[in-house]
Motif scaffolding. Sequence first.
Motif, PDB file in Angstrom:
ATOM      1  N   PHE A  62       0.849  -1.202   0.000  1.00 52.14           N
ATOM      2  CA  PHE A  62       0.000   0.000   0.000  1.00 52.14           C
ATOM      3  C   PHE A  62       0.873   1.236   0.000  1.00 52.14           C
ATOM      4  N   GLU A  63       0.593   2.178  -0.903  1.00 58.51           N
ATOM      5  CA  GLU A  63       1.327   3.440  -0.963  1.00 58.51           C
ATOM      6  C   GLU A  63       0.311   4.573  -0.937  1.00 58.51           C
ATOM      7  N   ARG A  64       0.459   5.491   0.027  1.00 57.16           N
ATOM      8  CA  ARG A  64      -0.567   6.537   0.196  1.00 57.16           C
ATOM      9  C   ARG A  64      -0.532   7.581  -0.923  1.00 57.16           C
ATOM     10  N   ASN A  82       7.963   8.722  -3.987  1.00 56.17           N
ATOM     11  CA  ASN A  82       7.837  10.179  -3.993  1.00 56.17           C
ATOM     12  C   ASN A  82       8.101  10.812  -2.634  1.00 56.17           C
ATOM     13  N   GLU A  83       8.518   9.995  -1.669  1.00 54.33           N
ATOM     14  CA  GLU A  83       8.940  10.569  -0.382  1.00 54.33           C
ATOM     15  C   GLU A  83      10.476  10.550  -0.329  1.00 54.33           C
ATOM     16  N   SER A  84      11.065  10.117   0.781  1.00 53.36           N
ATOM     17  CA  SER A  84      12.521  10.249   0.928  1.00 53.36           C
ATOM     18  C   SER A  84      13.314   9.600  -0.201  1.00 53.36           C
ATOM     19  N   TRP A 144      15.143  13.817  -5.775  1.00 52.86           N
ATOM     20  CA  TRP A 144      15.346  15.212  -5.374  1.00 52.86           C
ATOM     21  C   TRP A 144      15.068  15.444  -3.892  1.00 52.86           C
ATOM     22  N   ASN A 145      14.630  14.376  -3.211  1.00 53.39           N
ATOM     23  CA  ASN A 145      14.414  14.505  -1.768  1.00 53.39           C
ATOM     24  C   ASN A 145      15.608  14.020  -0.951  1.00 53.39           C
ATOM     25  N   ASN A 146      16.529  13.298  -1.589  1.00 50.06           N
ATOM     26  CA  ASN A 146      17.758  12.881  -0.889  1.00 50.06           C
ATOM     27  C   ASN A 146      18.949  13.229  -1.770  1.00 50.06           C
ATOM     28  N   ALA A 147      20.166  13.046  -1.220  1.00 48.32           N
ATOM     29  CA  ALA A 147      21.356  13.503  -1.939  1.00 48.32           C
ATOM     30  C   ALA A 147      21.909  12.457  -2.909  1.00 48.32           C
ATOM     31  N   GLY A 148      21.382  11.236  -2.833  1.00 48.83           N
ATOM     32  CA  GLY A 148      21.851  10.213  -3.761  1.00 48.83           C
ATOM     33  C   GLY A 148      23.290   9.766  -3.534  1.00 48.83           C
ATOM     34  N   THR A 149      23.812  10.051  -2.362  1.00 44.75           N
ATOM     35  CA  THR A 149      25.172   9.575  -2.092  1.00 44.75           C
ATOM     36  C   THR A 149      25.108   8.090  -1.774  1.00 44.75           C
ATOM     37  N   GLY A 150      25.893   7.298  -2.480  1.00 43.53           N
ATOM     38  CA  GLY A 150      26.034   5.896  -2.107  1.00 43.53           C
ATOM     39  C   GLY A 150      26.922   5.881  -0.869  1.00 43.53           C
ATOM     40  N   ASP A 163      20.413   6.955  -7.904  1.00 44.01           N
ATOM     41  CA  ASP A 163      19.022   7.420  -7.967  1.00 44.01           C
ATOM     42  C   ASP A 163      18.162   6.347  -7.290  1.00 44.01           C
ATOM     43  N   PHE A 164      17.921   6.546  -5.991  1.00 39.23           N
ATOM     44  CA  PHE A 164      17.173   5.538  -5.233  1.00 39.23           C
ATOM     45  C   PHE A 164      15.706   5.486  -5.675  1.00 39.23           C
ATOM     46  N   GLY A 165      15.218   6.580  -6.258  1.00 39.59           N
ATOM     47  CA  GLY A 165      13.845   6.574  -6.767  1.00 39.59           C
ATOM     48  C   GLY A 165      13.724   5.622  -7.955  1.00 39.59           C
ATOM     49  N   GLN A 169      16.700  21.593   2.801  1.00 38.34           N
ATOM     50  CA  GLN A 169      16.612  22.355   1.542  1.00 38.34           C
ATOM     51  C   GLN A 169      17.929  22.215   0.785  1.00 38.34           C
ATOM     52  N   TRP A 170      17.853  22.356  -0.522  1.00 47.67           N
ATOM     53  CA  TRP A 170      19.048  22.307  -1.373  1.00 47.67           C
ATOM     54  C   TRP A 170      19.157  23.568  -2.214  1.00 47.67           C
ATOM     55  N   LEU A 171      20.365  23.829  -2.678  1.00 46.21           N
ATOM     56  CA  LEU A 171      20.549  24.705  -3.831  1.00 46.21           C
ATOM     57  C   LEU A 171      20.900  23.803  -5.000  1.00 46.21           C
ATOM     58  N   GLY A 207      14.227   5.776  11.863  1.00 50.67           N
ATOM     59  CA  GLY A 207      15.499   6.480  11.667  1.00 50.67           C
ATOM     60  C   GLY A 207      15.819   6.679  10.203  1.00 50.67           C
ATOM     61  N   ALA A 208      16.889   7.446   9.947  1.00 50.78           N
ATOM     62  CA  ALA A 208      17.106   7.881   8.557  1.00 50.78           C
ATOM     63  C   ALA A 208      18.511   7.678   7.991  1.00 50.78           C
ATOM     64  N   SER A 209      19.476   7.286   8.782  1.00 51.04           N
ATOM     65  CA  SER A 209      20.842   7.223   8.254  1.00 51.04           C
ATOM     66  C   SER A 209      21.511   5.892   8.520  1.00 51.04           C
ATOM     67  N   PRO A 210      22.387   5.409   7.670  1.00 53.90           N
ATOM     68  CA  PRO A 210      22.822   5.942   6.380  1.00 53.90           C
ATOM     69  C   PRO A 210      21.777   5.793   5.292  1.00 53.90           C
ATOM     70  N   GLY A 211      20.623   5.269   5.604  1.00 52.19           N
ATOM     71  CA  GLY A 211      19.513   5.418   4.679  1.00 52.19           C
ATOM     72  C   GLY A 211      19.433   4.421   3.554  1.00 52.19           C
ATOM     73  N   ALA A 212      19.042   4.952   2.392  1.00 52.71           N
ATOM     74  CA  ALA A 212      18.750   4.106   1.251  1.00 52.71           C
ATOM     75  C   ALA A 212      19.974   3.291   0.811  1.00 52.71           C
TER      76      ALA A 212
HETATM   77  C1  LIG Z   1      17.554  15.422   2.851  1.00 54.21           C
HETATM   78  C2  LIG Z   1      17.864  13.963   2.793  1.00 54.21           C
HETATM   79  C3  LIG Z   1      19.061  13.516   2.240  1.00 54.21           C
HETATM   80  C4  LIG Z   1      19.350  12.152   2.211  1.00 54.21           C
HETATM   81  N1  LIG Z   1      20.487  11.755   1.581  1.00 54.21           N
HETATM   82  C5  LIG Z   1      20.740  10.426   1.474  1.00 54.21           C
HETATM   83  C6  LIG Z   1      21.858   9.996   0.736  1.00 54.21           C
HETATM   84  O1  LIG Z   1      22.607  10.802   0.183  1.00 54.21           O
HETATM   85  N2  LIG Z   1      22.096   8.667   0.662  1.00 54.21           N
HETATM   86  C7  LIG Z   1      21.263   7.751   1.267  1.00 54.21           C
HETATM   87  O2  LIG Z   1      21.545   6.570   1.175  1.00 54.21           O
HETATM   88  N3  LIG Z   1      20.182   8.142   1.962  1.00 54.21           N
HETATM   89  C8  LIG Z   1      19.890   9.450   2.070  1.00 54.21           C
HETATM   90  N4  LIG Z   1      18.782   9.863   2.743  1.00 54.21           N
HETATM   91  C9  LIG Z   1      17.956   8.862   3.430  1.00 54.21           C
HETATM   92  C10 LIG Z   1      17.075   8.086   2.467  1.00 54.21           C
HETATM   93  O3  LIG Z   1      16.442   8.978   1.574  1.00 54.21           O
HETATM   94  C11 LIG Z   1      16.039   7.300   3.253  1.00 54.21           C
HETATM   95  O4  LIG Z   1      16.648   6.579   4.303  1.00 54.21           O
HETATM   96  C12 LIG Z   1      15.302   6.296   2.381  1.00 54.21           C
HETATM   97  O5  LIG Z   1      14.900   6.874   1.176  1.00 54.21           O
HETATM   98  C13 LIG Z   1      14.115   5.777   3.168  1.00 54.21           C
HETATM   99  O6  LIG Z   1      13.409   4.847   2.391  1.00 54.21           O
HETATM  100  P1  LIG Z   1      12.043   4.289   2.942  1.00 54.21           P
HETATM  101  O7  LIG Z   1      11.548   3.301   1.975  1.00 54.21           O
HETATM  102  O8  LIG Z   1      12.199   3.865   4.355  1.00 54.21           O
HETATM  103  O9  LIG Z   1      11.087   5.580   3.046  1.00 54.21           O
HETATM  104  P2  LIG Z   1      10.377   6.454   1.912  1.00 54.21           P
HETATM  105  O10 LIG Z   1      11.139   6.504   0.653  1.00 54.21           O
HETATM  106  O11 LIG Z   1      10.023   7.738   2.561  1.00 54.21           O
HETATM  107  O12 LIG Z   1       9.084   5.605   1.622  1.00 54.21           O
HETATM  108  C14 LIG Z   1       8.043   5.451   2.569  1.00 54.21           C
HETATM  109  C15 LIG Z   1       6.751   5.375   1.783  1.00 54.21           C
HETATM  110  O13 LIG Z   1       5.688   5.013   2.653  1.00 54.21           O
HETATM  111  C16 LIG Z   1       4.549   5.753   2.267  1.00 54.21           C
HETATM  112  N5  LIG Z   1       3.643   5.770   3.428  1.00 54.21           N
HETATM  113  C17 LIG Z   1       3.846   6.360   4.617  1.00 54.21           C
HETATM  114  N6  LIG Z   1       2.807   6.114   5.447  1.00 54.21           N
HETATM  115  C18 LIG Z   1       1.930   5.367   4.752  1.00 54.21           C
HETATM  116  C19 LIG Z   1       0.661   4.805   5.076  1.00 54.21           C
HETATM  117  N7  LIG Z   1       0.108   4.961   6.276  1.00 54.21           N
HETATM  118  N8  LIG Z   1       0.023   4.074   4.130  1.00 54.21           N
HETATM  119  C20 LIG Z   1       0.587   3.886   2.901  1.00 54.21           C
HETATM  120  N9  LIG Z   1       1.787   4.415   2.546  1.00 54.21           N
HETATM  121  C21 LIG Z   1       2.447   5.133   3.470  1.00 54.21           C
HETATM  122  C22 LIG Z   1       5.100   7.114   1.888  1.00 54.21           C
HETATM  123  O14 LIG Z   1       4.218   7.847   1.079  1.00 54.21           O
HETATM  124  C23 LIG Z   1       6.372   6.724   1.167  1.00 54.21           C
HETATM  125  O15 LIG Z   1       6.193   6.563  -0.225  1.00 54.21           O
HETATM  126  C24 LIG Z   1      18.446  11.210   2.772  1.00 54.21           C
HETATM  127  C25 LIG Z   1      17.230  11.655   3.304  1.00 54.21           C
HETATM  128  C26 LIG Z   1      16.926  13.013   3.299  1.00 54.21           C
HETATM  129  C27 LIG Z   1      15.604  13.444   3.822  1.00 54.21           C
END
Ligand SMILES: Cc1cc2nc3c(=O)[nH]c(=O)nc-3n(C[C@H](O)[C@H](O)[C@H](O)COP(=O)(O)OP(=O)(O)OC[C@H]3O[C@@H](n4cnc5c(N)ncnc54)[C@H](O)[C@@H]3O)c2cc1C
Length: 473
Positions: free
Chosen positions: A21-23, A29-31, A35-41, A167-169, A252-254, A411-416
Motif C-alpha cells: 500500500f502506498e498513500r 515520492n517521499e525520501s 530530489w528529496n535525498n542527496a543520492g550519495t552511495g 538514484d534511489f527513486g 533544503q538544497w541549492l 530512523g534515517a541514516s545511512p539510509g537508502a
Molecule cells: C535530505 C535527505 C538527504 C538524504 N540523503 C541520502 C543519501 O545521500 N544517501 C542515502 O543513502 N540516503 C539518504 N537519505 C535517506 C534516504 O532517503 C532514506 O533513508 C530512504 O529513502 C528511506 O526509504 P524508505 O523506503 O524507508 O522511506 P520512503 O522513501 O520515505 O518511503 C516510505 C513510503 O511510505 C509511504 N507511506 C507512509 N505512510 C503510509 C501509510 N500509512 N500508508 C501507505 N503508505 C504510506 C510514503 O508515502 C512513502 O512513499 C536522505 C534523506 C533526506 C531526507
Amino acid sequence: MSATLGTLLKKLNPSLSIRVFERLDQVANESSNPWNNAGTGHAALCELNYMPDTKDGSLPNPSKAIAINEQFQLSRQFWSWAVSNGVLDDPTTFISATPHMTFVRGAKDVDYLSRRYEALKNQPLFSGMEFSTDPKQIAKWAPLLIQGRSGDEPIAATRIASGTDVDFGAITRQLFAHLKDQGVDVITSAEVKSVKKQTDGTWNLKAKTSNGTQMVNAKFVFVGAGGWALKLFQRSGIQEAKGYGTFPVGGQWLKTDNQELVALHKAKVYSQASVGAPPMSVPHLDTRVVNGKTSLLFGPYATANPKFLKNGSILDLPLSIRPANVIPYLAVAVGNFGLVKYLVGELLKSKSRKFESLLEFMPTAKPGDWELLNAGQRAQIIKKDAAKGGVLQFGTEIITSADGSISGLLGASPGASTAVYAMLEVLKSAFNSEFAGWEKEIKTIMPSFGSHLNSDASAAAKALADTAKTLKL
Ligand SMILES: Cc1cc2nc3c(=O)[nH]c(=O)nc-3n(C[C@H](O)[C@H](O)[C@H](O)COP(=O)(O)OP(=O)(O)OC[C@H]3O[C@@H](n4cnc5c(N)ncnc54)[C@H](O)[C@@H]3O)c2cc1C
C-alpha cells in the motif's frame, strides 16, 4: 526499503502473496525520490561523521566507516545480481561512478583529515584513496573548490574514485515494476489507517483507497512507511515500539543546471559540520545524475519542521506524543537545545545567508545560477535512555515484535544506501525459523553476506571489481 524487502522475499519464497500500500499516487515520492535525498552511495568514503576525530591527536578509529562500507557492498552486490537477472534495468538508469571527496579548511581540520587518510589508506575497501594539501592538485580533482580562493589558509582533500551517485527513486520504481510482474499487488493512493492484531496472531490492515476502504489480513506486516513508521507502530500497539519518538529534520538544497558549472565538478564533496548541526545535515557539493541529466546540488540545509514526511502533517510531531515517550521527547528537547537553536536559526536564514555556506565551498558561485528546493524530511529516532531519560539517535533501528509478525525501520541514516543490509536484518529478526534455510541463496545473490569483506583484501578487490563491471561504474 519495502521494494528491497519485497524483492528479497519473493526471491527466497516465490509462493508468498504480497500486497503493497502506498498513500501517494506513485511510489518513490517521499525520501527515496531523487530530489528529496542527496543520492550519495554512503560507503563512508567521504563522510566525516562516521569517523570523528580523537581528542589526543591519534589516528581516528576506522571501524564504523568500515562497517558502513561493508553494508554498502551488500547493496552493490544486490543491485548487480538484480541487473544480471533482469530485475533492474540498465545500471546507467540508477547509478553512476562519482568520486567521493572530503574537503577541509584550517590547520586543525587539515591535520584531522591527514590522520583519517592514514587510518583508511591501507584498508582494502578504501583502496585508491588519495590525499593532498596542494591547491593545484585539489583543483585538478574539483576546480570549483579552488577557483577564487585567496590561498592564504591551509586546505586539504581526500579523493576516492570508487564513489557513486545513486538514484534511489529509479531503483524503487524498477523493483516495484518487477514485483508487479511477479503478481505482487502494488496499490497506490491507498493509505494504511489501522493495523490490528487478531487473536490468531495475524494482522488486519485497513487502507483508505480512492475506491473506498480495503481490508487485508496478513501473517506478516512490514511497516515501510519511512517517517510515518512510528505512527503505524503506535497504532499496532506493540510493546517493542513503546517509548520511541521521532525528531524530524527538514532540508533544503541549492541546485544548478548550468552545464558549464556541471562540467567543472564531477564529485561528491563533503566537509565538516557547522557547530550544532546534526551529523547528517553536513552540506556537500554534489554531482547528481537523475533521468540521464546531470546537475549540481548543494546542501542539505537543515530546517525545523514538525512533519515526519514531506507530504505529512504539521500535527505529526504533537500527535506522536504518548505517555510512554513524553519523557524521552522532553529529555531530547532539553538536552539538545543547541540543535534546536541551530535548526530554528537555519529556518530563519534568508536565501542569501544560505548562499554564504555555498561560497565557503565554491567561492565563485553566483546566486543567479542556483535555485532553492525543498528536500525530504529526515525522521531521526528519539528513544528512552536510563541515564538521560531520552536520547536522539542519528542511525536506524529495526523494530520487530517478539513473535516476528510485524517489523519496520525507524530512523534515517545511512539510509537508502544500506537498505539491503537493513532488510536482511528484518528477514533475520522476523523470519527467524526460515532464515538459516535461506542463507545459501542469499550468498549466491550477495557473496560477501555473513563475512567481513574488508578483512580479506583479495575478496574485497574482487567484489569492488565485479560490481563495478556489472554496474558499469
Ligand atoms: C535530505 C535527505 C538527504 C538524504 N540523503 C541520502 C543519501 O545521500 N544517501 C542515502 O543513502 N540516503 C539518504 N537519505 C535517506 C534516504 O532517503 C532514506 O533513508 C530512504 O529513502 C528511506 O526509504 P524508505 O523506503 O524507508 O522511506 P520512503 O522513501 O520515505 O518511503 C516510505 C513510503 O511510505 C509511504 N507511506 C507512509 N505512510 C503510509 C501509510 N500509512 N500508508 C501507505 N503508505 C504510506 C510514503 O508515502 C512513502 O512513499 C536522505 C534523506 C533526506 C531526507
